[in-house]
Design a protein around this motif. Sequence first.
Motif, PDB file in Angstrom:
ATOM      1  N   ALA A  17      11.042   1.332   6.055  1.00 24.25           N
ATOM      2  CA  ALA A  17      10.887   2.615   6.750  1.00 24.25           C
ATOM      3  C   ALA A  17       9.475   3.179   6.635  1.00 24.25           C
ATOM      4  CB  ALA A  17      11.891   3.628   6.197  1.00 24.25           C
ATOM      5  N   TRP A  18       8.785   2.815   5.563  1.00 26.86           N
ATOM      6  CA  TRP A  18       7.450   3.367   5.349  1.00 26.86           C
ATOM      7  C   TRP A  18       6.404   2.796   6.303  1.00 26.86           C
ATOM      8  CZ3 TRP A  18       7.337   7.687   2.904  1.00 26.86           C
ATOM      9  CH2 TRP A  18       8.292   7.956   1.921  1.00 26.86           C
ATOM     10  N   ILE A  19       6.737   1.700   6.975  1.00 30.30           N
ATOM     11  CA  ILE A  19       5.796   1.151   7.966  1.00 30.30           C
ATOM     12  C   ILE A  19       6.474   0.993   9.331  1.00 30.30           C
ATOM     13  CG2 ILE A  19       4.251  -0.014   6.333  1.00 30.30           C
ATOM     14  CD1 ILE A  19       5.828  -2.625   7.075  1.00 30.30           C
ATOM     15  N   SER A  71      -4.095   0.273   1.442  1.00 29.68           N
ATOM     16  CA  SER A  71      -3.980   1.528   0.695  1.00 29.68           C
ATOM     17  C   SER A  71      -4.914   2.593   1.259  1.00 29.68           C
ATOM     18  CB  SER A  71      -4.270   1.293  -0.785  1.00 29.68           C
ATOM     19  OG  SER A  71      -5.572   0.752  -0.976  1.00 29.68           O
ATOM     20  N   GLY A  72      -6.129   2.194   1.611  1.00 23.92           N
ATOM     21  CA  GLY A  72      -7.109   3.156   2.120  1.00 23.92           C
ATOM     22  C   GLY A  72      -6.662   3.833   3.401  1.00 23.92           C
ATOM     23  N   ARG A  73      -6.008   3.076   4.285  1.00 18.43           N
ATOM     24  CA  ARG A  73      -5.546   3.643   5.550  1.00 18.43           C
ATOM     25  C   ARG A  73      -4.261   4.453   5.394  1.00 18.43           C
ATOM     26  NH1 ARG A  73      -9.883   4.333   8.436  1.00 18.43           N
ATOM     27  NH2 ARG A  73     -10.859   2.405   9.206  1.00 18.43           N
ATOM     28  N   ALA A  74      -3.665   4.436   4.225  1.00 18.19           N
ATOM     29  CA  ALA A  74      -2.468   5.240   3.984  1.00 18.19           C
ATOM     30  C   ALA A  74      -2.815   6.663   3.564  1.00 18.19           C
ATOM     31  CB  ALA A  74      -1.603   4.583   2.907  1.00 18.19           C
ATOM     32  N   LEU A  75      -4.062   6.900   3.189  1.00 20.80           N
ATOM     33  CA  LEU A  75      -4.467   8.187   2.636  1.00 20.80           C
ATOM     34  C   LEU A  75      -4.745   9.229   3.711  1.00 20.80           C
ATOM     35  CD1 LEU A  75      -6.959   6.877  -0.071  1.00 20.80           C
ATOM     36  CD2 LEU A  75      -4.583   7.565  -0.405  1.00 20.80           C
ATOM     37  N   ARG A  76      -4.587  10.481   3.334  1.00 23.45           N
ATOM     38  CA  ARG A  76      -5.005  11.600   4.174  1.00 23.45           C
ATOM     39  C   ARG A  76      -6.443  11.961   3.838  1.00 23.45           C
ATOM     40  NH1 ARG A  76      -0.307  15.995   3.372  1.00 23.45           N
ATOM     41  NH2 ARG A  76      -1.968  16.825   2.051  1.00 23.45           N
ATOM     42  N   SER A  77      -7.088  12.682   4.750  1.00 20.07           N
ATOM     43  CA  SER A  77      -8.492  13.024   4.532  1.00 20.07           C
ATOM     44  C   SER A  77      -8.686  13.936   3.334  1.00 20.07           C
ATOM     45  CB  SER A  77      -9.082  13.679   5.787  1.00 20.07           C
ATOM     46  OG  SER A  77      -8.380  14.877   6.096  1.00 20.07           O
ATOM     47  N   ASP A  78      -7.669  14.745   2.974  1.00 14.79           N
ATOM     48  CA  ASP A  78      -7.824  15.652   1.843  1.00 14.79           C
ATOM     49  C   ASP A  78      -7.424  15.035   0.509  1.00 14.79           C
ATOM     50  OD1 ASP A  78      -5.160  15.622   2.638  1.00 14.79           O
ATOM     51  OD2 ASP A  78      -4.785  17.681   1.988  1.00 14.79           O
ATOM     52  N   ASP A  79      -6.936  13.809   0.520  1.00 13.31           N
ATOM     53  CA  ASP A  79      -6.717  13.098  -0.740  1.00 13.31           C
ATOM     54  C   ASP A  79      -8.083  12.717  -1.317  1.00 13.31           C
ATOM     55  OD1 ASP A  79      -3.930  13.205  -0.420  1.00 13.31           O
ATOM     56  OD2 ASP A  79      -3.929  11.353   0.763  1.00 13.31           O
ATOM     57  N   PHE A  80      -8.136  12.495  -2.618  1.00 12.76           N
ATOM     58  CA  PHE A  80      -9.426  12.210  -3.252  1.00 12.76           C
ATOM     59  C   PHE A  80      -9.342  10.896  -4.013  1.00 12.76           C
ATOM     60  CE2 PHE A  80     -13.441  12.770  -5.207  1.00 12.76           C
ATOM     61  CZ  PHE A  80     -14.086  13.803  -4.546  1.00 12.76           C
ATOM     62  N   VAL A  81     -10.334  10.044  -3.786  1.00  8.98           N
ATOM     63  CA  VAL A  81     -10.362   8.697  -4.355  1.00  8.98           C
ATOM     64  C   VAL A  81     -11.356   8.608  -5.497  1.00  8.98           C
ATOM     65  CG1 VAL A  81     -10.944   6.281  -3.891  1.00  8.98           C
ATOM     66  CG2 VAL A  81      -9.632   7.594  -2.209  1.00  8.98           C
ATOM     67  N   PHE A  82     -10.943   7.947  -6.564  1.00 14.88           N
ATOM     68  CA  PHE A  82     -11.815   7.629  -7.697  1.00 14.88           C
ATOM     69  C   PHE A  82     -11.758   6.115  -7.871  1.00 14.88           C
ATOM     70  CE2 PHE A  82     -10.471  11.952  -8.132  1.00 14.88           C
ATOM     71  CZ  PHE A  82     -11.571  12.625  -8.637  1.00 14.88           C
ATOM     72  N   SER A  83     -12.864   5.457  -7.606  1.00 14.81           N
ATOM     73  CA  SER A  83     -12.845   3.995  -7.543  1.00 14.81           C
ATOM     74  C   SER A  83     -13.724   3.354  -8.605  1.00 14.81           C
ATOM     75  CB  SER A  83     -13.317   3.528  -6.164  1.00 14.81           C
ATOM     76  OG  SER A  83     -14.722   3.658  -6.044  1.00 14.81           O
ATOM     77  N   LEU A 133       0.665  -4.971   4.986  1.00 15.49           N
ATOM     78  CA  LEU A 133       1.819  -4.135   5.313  1.00 15.49           C
ATOM     79  C   LEU A 133       2.538  -3.656   4.057  1.00 15.49           C
ATOM     80  CD1 LEU A 133       3.412  -5.948   8.406  1.00 15.49           C
ATOM     81  CD2 LEU A 133       1.964  -3.905   8.374  1.00 15.49           C
ATOM     82  N   ALA A 134       2.751  -4.565   3.121  1.00 13.93           N
ATOM     83  CA  ALA A 134       3.434  -4.200   1.882  1.00 13.93           C
ATOM     84  C   ALA A 134       2.610  -3.192   1.086  1.00 13.93           C
ATOM     85  CB  ALA A 134       3.711  -5.441   1.054  1.00 13.93           C
ATOM     86  N   VAL A 135       1.295  -3.405   1.035  1.00  9.87           N
ATOM     87  CA  VAL A 135       0.430  -2.478   0.308  1.00  9.87           C
ATOM     88  C   VAL A 135       0.501  -1.091   0.940  1.00  9.87           C
ATOM     89  CG1 VAL A 135      -1.958  -1.901  -0.250  1.00  9.87           C
ATOM     90  CG2 VAL A 135      -1.141  -4.236  -0.573  1.00  9.87           C
ATOM     91  N   MET A 136       0.442  -1.030   2.261  1.00  9.62           N
ATOM     92  CA  MET A 136       0.525   0.259   2.940  1.00  9.62           C
ATOM     93  C   MET A 136       1.864   0.933   2.666  1.00  9.62           C
ATOM     94  SD  MET A 136       0.000   1.236   6.966  1.00  9.62           S
ATOM     95  CE  MET A 136      -1.783   1.388   6.799  1.00  9.62           C
TER      96      MET A 136
END
Length: 373
Positions: A36-38, A88-100, A238-241
């Motif tokens: 369902a998530w994809i 994973s990167g394409r699953a994020l919203r613009s207001d989420d914050f990434v620490f890499s 797909l699984a990662v997303m």
Amino acid sequence: MDDVRLPAGADTMAMTDTVQLLSPAGERLSDVRFDAWISDIGSDQLLALYDDMVVIRRIDAEATALQRQGELGLWPPLLGQEAAQIGSGRALRSDDFVFSSYREHGVAYCRGAGLVDLLRVWRGVAQSGWNPYDINMATPQVIIGAQTLHATGYALGIQADGTDAVALAYFGDGATSEGDVSEALIFAATYSAPVIFFCQNNQYAISEPVALQAQRPIAERAPGFGVPSVRVDGNDVLAVMAVTRAALDRARSGGGPTFIEAVTYRMGPHTTADDPSRYRDPAELDEWAGRDPLARVEARLVADGVLTEEARAAIAAKADRVAAEMRAGIVQLEDPDPLTVFDHVYAEPHSGLVRERDHYSRYLRTFVSGGDR
């Protein structure tokens, strides 16, 4: 371990299970916990993800070439980890914050980092490639595992602000042996922080194989801290997303942190200063080449009739244009004034730093004809 709760929308599973929705041969697999998530990802959307992976692989190859040609001092390749980062990167919203860490060039590309900005720090002309607040992604962290603490702290700030944004920390399998990661997991679990711990298990902590430090799947560690976890095929975009979206939903709805172990493989060296042939069996490399993250998407798209020769050529041409633009931009960068290294160390003037700057300035003048000796 079988009764550990997973992100919202998933049933219980053993942590040794690995979520996979697209086989290495390109077969679309079903998983009732994550389908369902994809559900919105059809052939066109999958083609766009493939486009991203082709482009970032081309960027990575160009950066490696630039380093070999003396244009960059160092480069940490991501070859083989494209699906983990793009999914994973394409699953994020613009207001989420990434620490890499230092290898998440694909995530930075998804966040909107400029092409030249991906390389600035590796050319040695800047202390950071971008303004973190322009793309909601912190400066890549070189200190192993430290970004997990930064992400947890930021997530606690999100909590205090009362928003539903999420912090996400990327790190490798080697970082899970660092104390910082354990401390971050404890804090995140204690305060139900809206943070995702995304471990890219690429099988090697520089030259040490993951089996040396992890006798059990890494995903099994997090539940001991009170953080539910999931293990996913990191070469399956797909699984990662799907698992990332599920974890994001859990965090946004007040469910707290999730630990994701994306099982992938570093096809290249740890950095361009590394020689993996000294510690890696070529047969192992061949085995993982058969699980290539781009090849399985290609197979699916071809079967769906979407990846035509015209589409393939257009994507390849785009990747070449991006690489050419990046190369042209990076080789034109000028070296900064050496004294600018002191400019942003402290927010306020600092007497010790002023003294150091003066000493360094006098040292530099010794290289100028007629300067102080």
